[in-house]
Scaffold this motif. Sequence first.
Motif, PDB file in Angstrom:
ATOM      1  N   UNK A 279       0.849  -1.188   0.000  1.00 16.21           N
ATOM      2  CA  UNK A 279       0.000   0.000   0.000  1.00 16.21           C
ATOM      3  C   UNK A 279       0.885   1.237   0.000  1.00 16.21           C
ATOM      4  N   UNK A 280       0.488   2.241  -0.776  1.00 15.87           N
ATOM      5  CA  UNK A 280       1.323   3.443  -0.855  1.00 15.87           C
ATOM      6  C   UNK A 280       1.391   4.197   0.467  1.00 15.87           C
ATOM      7  N   UNK A 281       0.458   3.878   1.395  1.00 17.08           N
ATOM      8  CA  UNK A 281       0.498   4.532   2.702  1.00 17.08           C
ATOM      9  C   UNK A 281       1.786   4.184   3.451  1.00 17.08           C
ATOM     10  N   UNK A 282       2.395   3.031   3.107  1.00 20.11           N
ATOM     11  CA  UNK A 282       3.667   2.637   3.724  1.00 20.11           C
ATOM     12  C   UNK A 282       4.787   3.598   3.352  1.00 20.11           C
ATOM     13  N   UNK A 283       4.607   4.301   2.237  1.00 18.10           N
ATOM     14  CA  UNK A 283       5.652   5.192   1.725  1.00 18.10           C
ATOM     15  C   UNK A 283       5.391   6.654   2.048  1.00 18.10           C
ATOM     16  N   UNK A 284       4.254   6.910   2.685  1.00 18.47           N
ATOM     17  CA  UNK A 284       3.863   8.293   2.925  1.00 18.47           C
ATOM     18  C   UNK A 284       4.842   8.978   3.866  1.00 18.47           C
ATOM     19  N   UNK A 285       5.302  10.148   3.458  1.00 19.27           N
ATOM     20  CA  UNK A 285       6.183  10.931   4.306  1.00 19.27           C
ATOM     21  C   UNK A 285       5.357  11.563   5.417  1.00 19.27           C
ATOM     22  N   UNK A 286       5.886  11.573   6.622  1.00 23.18           N
ATOM     23  CA  UNK A 286       5.136  12.135   7.738  1.00 23.18           C
ATOM     24  C   UNK A 286       4.926  13.638   7.534  1.00 23.18           C
ATOM     25  N   UNK A 287       3.887  14.138   8.142  1.00 13.79           N
ATOM     26  CA  UNK A 287       3.601  15.580   8.044  1.00 13.79           C
ATOM     27  C   UNK A 287       4.790  16.394   8.565  1.00 13.79           C
ATOM     28  N   UNK A 288       5.405  15.906   9.641  1.00 14.31           N
ATOM     29  CA  UNK A 288       6.573  16.590  10.195  1.00 14.31           C
ATOM     30  C   UNK A 288       7.714  16.657   9.196  1.00 14.31           C
ATOM     31  N   UNK A 289       7.974  15.510   8.525  1.00  8.63           N
ATOM     32  CA  UNK A 289       9.048  15.467   7.533  1.00  8.63           C
ATOM     33  C   UNK A 289       8.802  16.475   6.431  1.00  8.63           C
TER      34      UNK A 289
END
Length: 326
Positions: A279-289
């Motif tokens: 799932x692409x959610x595994x690759x999502x950059x955190x909001x903080x990043x």
Amino acid sequence: MNSSQENPNIDLAYQKAILGSVSRTFALTIPLLPPAIEVVVGNTYLLCRIVDTIEDAAELSPTEKQHLSKLFLDAVLGDIPVTAFVTPCLDALRGYSNVDELDLIAHTPTVLRILHTFQTRDQKAIGRCILIMSSGMSHFHHRQNQYGLKDLVEFEEYCYVVAGVVGELLTTIFGHYSPEFAKHIRGHEKLALAFGQALQMTNILKDSPEDRARGVSWQPAQMSQAELLQIAYEKLQDSLSYILLIPKKEIGMRRFCFLAFGLAVMTLEKIATRKEFSNKSELKLSRNTVWIFYGCTKLAASQDFLIKSFFYAASSRLRALWVASR
């Protein structure tokens, strides 16, 4: 005449609002541009997003997609009334789940009114981009399948019509705004293609699980993820060169490109750490990043050394894959 035609500010307010709804990334990057070109690039993005929405509609057959793409192109070029596109498109997409993208299609007249306020040279460049993108996607509608594109040549062609041409358009718009950039990029126009293609390759790799689930693959058949990441790394190297050709005083243009570039680098680096992902959610950059990097671009964008240092530090696994392939 309706109120939005009497007051262009209403149209521009819609453009700004819907941009934030259909793309968090570009809603972040586009406002970094100088005001004179922010509206042009934002409008272009929305036009491209309409083409993408037709492309992404799993419930439509390739023939239906081709028909709607042709209607949209004709509406953009002024060959048919815009309602001749909007009405059949909304009817065909009545089961489509993304309400923001449906709202954008319903407001195609608004988007085109804004387009028609631009300088003729910008309108012409945007028309060329939409022509190539729409015609190119129509060509690939009948080629979508679960096995992927035929080979690397076809993959490169696909990446060009959906994103490389956008890199060309940005370069044209930037050159209209900054004669100094136009001078710098002369003879290096292929870097613009790589910039657009690098962003598209990131999307293709990131979205591959969802594409597979709907029976589609835009990756070249018989090519591994590692091989694609090696190609993406080469595109990123060219993208870096592209950014460095933007005059340092054009901080907005540099930040716009550097932010999009940096998010792509960090996403591809995450992909490089995984043999597979579901799932692409595994690759999502955190909001903080994202926000930390956003803040860093304010300082780094005008410093070539800092831009290069970021790329070197943030792409170690990608670079290792690339070096191993030499």
